[in-house]
Design an enzyme around this catalytic site. Structure first.
Site, PDB file in Angstrom:
ATOM      1  N   CYS A  93     -18.213  31.934  15.070  1.00 16.99           N
ATOM      2  CA  CYS A  93     -17.732  33.071  15.858  1.00 16.99           C
ATOM      3  C   CYS A  93     -18.293  34.385  15.301  1.00 16.99           C
ATOM      4  O   CYS A  93     -19.477  34.631  15.429  1.00 16.99           O
ATOM      5  CB  CYS A  93     -16.208  33.052  15.925  1.00 16.99           C
ATOM      6  N   HIS A 226     -14.636  27.387  17.585  1.00 16.21           N
ATOM      7  CA  HIS A 226     -14.004  27.334  16.259  1.00 16.21           C
ATOM      8  C   HIS A 226     -13.715  25.893  15.829  1.00 16.21           C
ATOM      9  O   HIS A 226     -12.636  25.379  16.112  1.00 16.21           O
ATOM     10  CB  HIS A 226     -12.691  28.117  16.274  1.00 16.21           C
ATOM     11  N   GLU A 228     -12.838  24.841  12.964  1.00 17.20           N
ATOM     12  CA  GLU A 228     -11.686  24.766  12.044  1.00 17.20           C
ATOM     13  C   GLU A 228     -10.363  24.786  12.815  1.00 17.20           C
ATOM     14  O   GLU A 228      -9.315  24.504  12.250  1.00 17.20           O
ATOM     15  CB  GLU A 228     -11.750  25.909  11.026  1.00 17.20           C
TER      16      GLU A 228
END
Lengths: 276, 790
Positions: A93, A226, A228
């Site tokens: 990002c 993302h 994660e």
């Protein structure tokens, strides 16, 4: 380097970074050790790490352009040198925006900006967009460090959350080269894997639905979604088509698709050590 | 003191001339209040003193009209409450974790209504910015925000202005919260003409703290034994937000908008991120705990430095001496009253032992390089704690304020008059419409009934990686804040509610139903409601009928919090641990908002994996309606949208039945017998059932088929009454256990149909009514309601 030495990853933290903690957790869940590394520490301290993750957020409040100021900091010079010797670098990002602004991606001339991550341009939406989308892994097989653990053409769900995620370049030849040399690691698609250009399947209007782009060597990835935030099953919404999540804690704690970015990174580092 | 800046109050013996003087100085207090200052000080005040008293005695800071009512009615204590109202946030016990630590939940709730009306982006952004400071300064990690929004009618009298406000507020919320890095997990939105001149922007923030590491907003008692410094950390002080508190305590006059804009603060989520997102402030606290150094910490909000520095010291009986020349400012020659009282954002004050001061300053100025990286932000020692209870401020070597500290912080009280105010409503005339399917479609496509996706898709729900259920997936947002760090699966549910159309008919039930609805939403996810916060938005308290609306709303909230109580602790209320009162929500034309108490409920569950969403899962599963439908449709979506009237009989809550239904539903979910649950609220049973078929993500939609043979009330009322209740999806093999639990609860329930593979909604009532709609048609109407508006 000894094959049994623990793999250590620096998660880079700038003022305004806001995903460094969960990113470090995902790195650790993949079996590596993570250290949150403040941007103004001595750059030489970075050299001892096996790989790097630029975490998401709003470094320097996206002043000038998202990632532009962070890319000018001393630490990036070190990252460029470490990337040049083949260490893996993942920008997530805002981290992807920093990699673009530092020229590490598309990476024909590291240090020179070739592309931009422009404001989302999607009919029917203005400004920041946060939701789950589907991504499809490159169909010819992994061309780089972060999708080794995916099957070619695999479709995975993942959240995006950004206002500037549209990969663009004023040079059409550059986009051709990126495409032809298999630098697009993941593309936005629908639940069946079709690359529909329309919003919200392509949430930002990126060319060829590109969600993540490698450098030519495949060790640096600028990735807008993302991983994660999809690293454990518990994070996946229950109303996604084909959501596999169940209501047991045991299942919620199992790895999600995002974790494989980090297990791929680990595999890539292990392969480098053994010279494969 | 410099006599040029002494305000000659005592020279003005007539109220008229004193009022003119105060007005000229932009002071909001009344002439009698100004004279009271003279009697406290024994002399005329310095201009700085006058501003400080004006702020401390404002409605916003002193709760001068509301305090006695709040104290009289609201339950603020329960066995799980660690800290009730009084400091920046309330704190309740959460869970024990594997590391042997006990964790607590910190929650705060505020309004930022007036600023958002005149400068929507800045107003809403600083609303979020302020509320997260309140949670952070208790030592907590901020892990969620939520907002209750009330906007004017975008198709009403001022469509362009209203849309400008709507877009600005949404932009302000995402620009701040997303950048700082806090997920936005819950909220509610209503549109109504009564908010045209006065939008409501209420913000809630939630944090997690180790119970042993709670920081108080007070100077530690150790300051009796060793010298303590006062450190100001954060953004350099400027002239923004000067007079913000006084602005918040006055009616909104649109002709004054330009002048008021200067009173709105300027947001900087970048600096806030460095301060609170596990960076600089965390480093200070970690170091203090590691070395066992007692410190105090407080955020700077309304009233700026003067308010925060006087309150943190007086809270434990100390005084303070502040040197304004030590405050870092972003412009030269700021007047002392602006440095003392301006509301520049992104600032905290710390009280630390002098031996620790250097290290604290280094964390901000050297480790995080705030001065260079964030435009002159940083930390400075700006004063010291005094043993004697005196509050003194110096500027250019001269004393510009010196007063007994408790006189400054204790505020003033008013007993306001109240009188009853009757709502003039009408019941609908004629027969109900023949086509109830159209009625349902128009509710689903209405501004107040449609999907909020175009709003919450701007908010980062995923940051921090702890989201379990997001807006649109369930009745409340659910997070598992300790899963990542402590491997602890305890979950927190958060919901924000308050239907202004109920309060408009009956302010008491407006308060009570807001509590019931917030609790019901939390229960529908499988959590037990553990605490409430309230933001009480009303008109001018000097107007007796507006004040009565406030008192009635508080009574309603208090009764509901006590009567519904904690599901596993019948004698313990769901305590109101934090809150805010926002008066003067009316325009210069005297148009007041609908009485709007907005209530947040926080609930807990031991295992987040069991948290329940609203969407149907499997064809063939049974659909169970829990809770009787009652003919009280006043303020309902059906009356307002389909029948064109407000009605006269407000929605009410039957305490015993409501509580029994919540307890039964909680039991069902915690045993794993249900696989979807949705509460019944706006739009009634039919709308809730439709919503269980709808999802913006799913492409493979399911349907529902339900039949009622003997409804107790007319079909249209049965379908659209907003009486509280739940709809559950139960797999057939759990029907037996479910029956036993619901029968034991003593309430009314119906096993009314099943989930269908065919994506159609089919509702049949005796021989009298039938709704048959393709889910795809409902979905289109529901998703388009806010198109072009946000």
């Amino acid at each position: 380097m000894n094959q049994s030495d623990p793999i250590t990853i620096a998660v880079i933290q700038y003022p305004g970074t806001n995903c460094e903690y969960e990113t470090a957790s995902a790195v650790e869940a993949a079996g590596m050790s993570a250290e949150i590394f403040r941007w103004n520490r001595h750059p030489e301290e970075l050299i001892r790490f096996d790989g790097y993750v630029l975490a998401g957020g709003f470094s320097y409040q996206d002043r000038v352009r998202a990632g532009a100021i962070a890319a000018k900091k001393q630490i990036i010079g070190t990252l460029i040198r470490e990337a040049a010797i083949g260490k893996p670098v993942l920008g997530i990002c805002n981290g992807a925006q920093i990699l673009i602004e530092s020229g590490l991606v598309p990476g024909n001339h590291p240090g020179h900006v070739e592309m931009s991550l422009a404001s989302n341009a999607a009919a029917g939406w203005r400004g920041y967009f946060c939701d789950w989308v589907y991504l499809r892994c490159q169909e010819k097989g992994a061309s780089g460090a972060f999708n080794l653990d995916f099957t070619p053409g695999e479709i995975i769900p993942m959240p995006v959350a950004h206002a500037e995620g549209r990969f663009v370049s004023s040079d059409p030849a550059l986009l051709d080269r990126i495409t032809q040399s298999d630098q697009i690691a993941f593309r936005y698609c629908d639940a069946e894997g079709r690359y529909q250009p329309s919003f919200p399947i392509n949430p930002n209007g990126s060319f060829l639905n590109a969600a993540g782009i490698y450098n030519p060597e495949g060790n640096v990835l600028a990735f807008m979604p993302h991983p994660e935030r999809a690293a454990w099953m518990r994070q996946i919404p229950l109303d996604l088509d084909g959501s596999l999540r169940t209501a047991t804690l045991e299942h919620c704690r199992m790895p999600g698709p995002g974790l494989r970015f980090f297990t791929s990174m680990k595999r890539f580092i292990s392969n480098r050590r053994t010279g494969r | 003191m410099n006599t040029n800046r002494i305000v000659p109050i005592s020279r003005h013996t007539h109220d008229e001339s004193l009022r003119d003087l105060l007005k000229k100085l932009n002071i909001g207090m009344t002439p009698p209040e100004a004279r009271k200052i003279v009697s406290i000080l024994g002399r005329d005040p310095h201009i700085v003193e006058l501003f400080i008293f004006d702020i401390e005695w404002s409605e916003h800071c002193s709760y001068k009209s509301s305090r006695s009512t709040l104290k009289k009615y609201l339950p603020t204590d329960a066995p799980n409450v660690i800290l009730g109202p009084g400091e920046d946030s309330g704190i309740i016990r959460f869970t024990d974790a594997l590391d042997g630590e006990t964790y607590s939940i910190v929650i705060a709730h505020e309004s930022h209504n007036h600023p958002s009306q005149v400068l929507p982006v800045e107003g809403a952004a600083t609303g979020i910015g302020g509320i997260v400071r309140d949670v952070d300064c208790m030592g907590a990690h901020v892990c969620a925000v939520a907002d209750g929004l009330r906007f004017g009618n975008p198709a009403g009298a001022q469509p362009a202005r209203t849309r400008w406000i709507i877009r600005g507020v949404v932009d302000g919320i995402w620009q701040y919260g997303n950048a700082m890095g806090v997920p936005n997990l819950a909220g509610d939105v209503y549109f109504d003409d009564s908010f045209d001149d006065n939008c409501l922007v209420n913000v809630v923030s939630l944090g997690i703290v180790k119970t042993s590491r709670i920081i108080r907003s007070r100077v530690p008692t150790e300051a009796r034994n060793e010298p303590y410094d006062l450190i100001l950390a954060g953004k350099p002080t400027d002239s923004s937000g000067f007079g913000g508190v006084t602005f918040a305590s006055d009616i909104l006059d649109a002709s004054q908008d330009d002048k008021r804009r200067g009173a709105v603060q300027v947001h900087d989520p970048f600096i806030k991120n460095i301060l609170i997102m596990r960076k600089a402030n965390r480093a200070v606290l970690d170091l203090a705990f590691e070395r066992d150094i007692p410190i105090g910490m407080k955020d700077l909000g309304g009233g700026g430095l003067a308010c925060a520095s006087s309150e943190i010291c007086s809270a434990s009986g100390f005084g303070a001496e502040i040197d304004l020349d030590c405050v870092h400012t972003s412009m030269d020659d700021l007047p002392p009253e602006v440095i003392a009282c301006g509301e520049t954002q992104e600032r905290f004050i710390f009280a630390v032992p002098r031996s620790f001061t250097r290290e604290v300053l280094d964390i901000y100025n050297t480790v995080w390089e705030l001065p260079a990286e964030a435009n002159g932000a940083g930390a400075r020692c700006i004063g010291r704690v005094l043993e004697e209870p005196i509050y003194r401020i110096r500027h250019h070597g001269e004393v510009v304020c010196e007063a007994p500290i408790e006189q400054i912080t204790s505020g003033i009280r008013y007993e306001r008059a109240d009188c009853e105010c009757r709502h003039e409503g009408m019941e609908p005339e004629g027969l109900p419409p023949d086509n109830l399917a159209d009625a349902l479609l128009s509710i689903l496509g209405s501004l107040n009934g449609c999907s909020r996706l175009p709003i919450y898709r701007h908010y980062d729900t995923e940051v921090q990686g702890a989201a379990v259920l997001r807006p649109g997936e369930a009745d409340a947002g659910v997070i598992a804040p300790l899963e990542l760090t402590e491997n602890c699966p305890a979950g927190i549910a958060l919901s924000v509610d308050g239907n202004p159309n109920v309060g408009a008919i009956d302010p008491y039930w407006g308060g009570a139903t807001a509590v019931a609805e917030a609790m019901r939403n939390v229960v529908a996810t499988g959590a037990i409601p553990r605490a409430l916060t309230d933001c009480l938005n009303y008109g001018n308290p000097e107007n007796p009928s507006a004040f009565r609306q406030f008192v009635d709303g508080v009574r309603g909230i208090a009764d509901a919090a006590r009567q519904l109580s904690q599901l596993d602790l019948p004698d313990a209320p769901v305590a109101v641990v934090s809150g805010n009162v926002s008066f003067y929500n009316e325009s210069a034309q005297g148009l007041a908002i609908k009485p709007s108490p907005i209530v947040a409920c926080v609930g807990t569950m031991p295992d987040f994996a069991r948290a329940m969403t609203i969407h149907f899962k499997n064809p063939g599963n049974r659909i169970i309606l829990v809770g009787e439908r009652r003919p009280e449709l006043g303020g309902s979506a059906y009356y307002r949208i389909v029948r064109g009237v407000d009605g006269t009989k407000p929605l009410t809550v039957k305490w015993r039945e409501e509580r029994a239904a919540m307890a039964a539903v909680h039991t069902l979910i915690s045993h794993g017998y249900a696989c979807a649950c949705h509460d019944i609220s706006d739009g009634g049973f039919a709308t809730a059932l439709a919503e269980m078929c709808l999802s913006h993500r799913r492409t493979r939609l399911l349907g529902a088929h339900v039949v009622f043979t003997q409804p107790p009330i007319p079909a249209d009322q049965f379908l659209f009454a907003e009486t509280g209740g739940f709809i559950l999806e139960i797999p057939p093999d759990h029907l037996k256990e479910c029956t036993a639990i619901l029968n034991a609860s003593g309430g009314v329930w119906y096993d009314c149909g099943c989930v269908t593979e065919t994506p159609e909604l089919l509702i049949e009532i005796a021989q009298t009514a039938r709704i048959h709609l393709p889910v795809q048609d409902m979905r289109l109407a529901w998703l388009r309601g806010l198109e072009e508006i946000v």
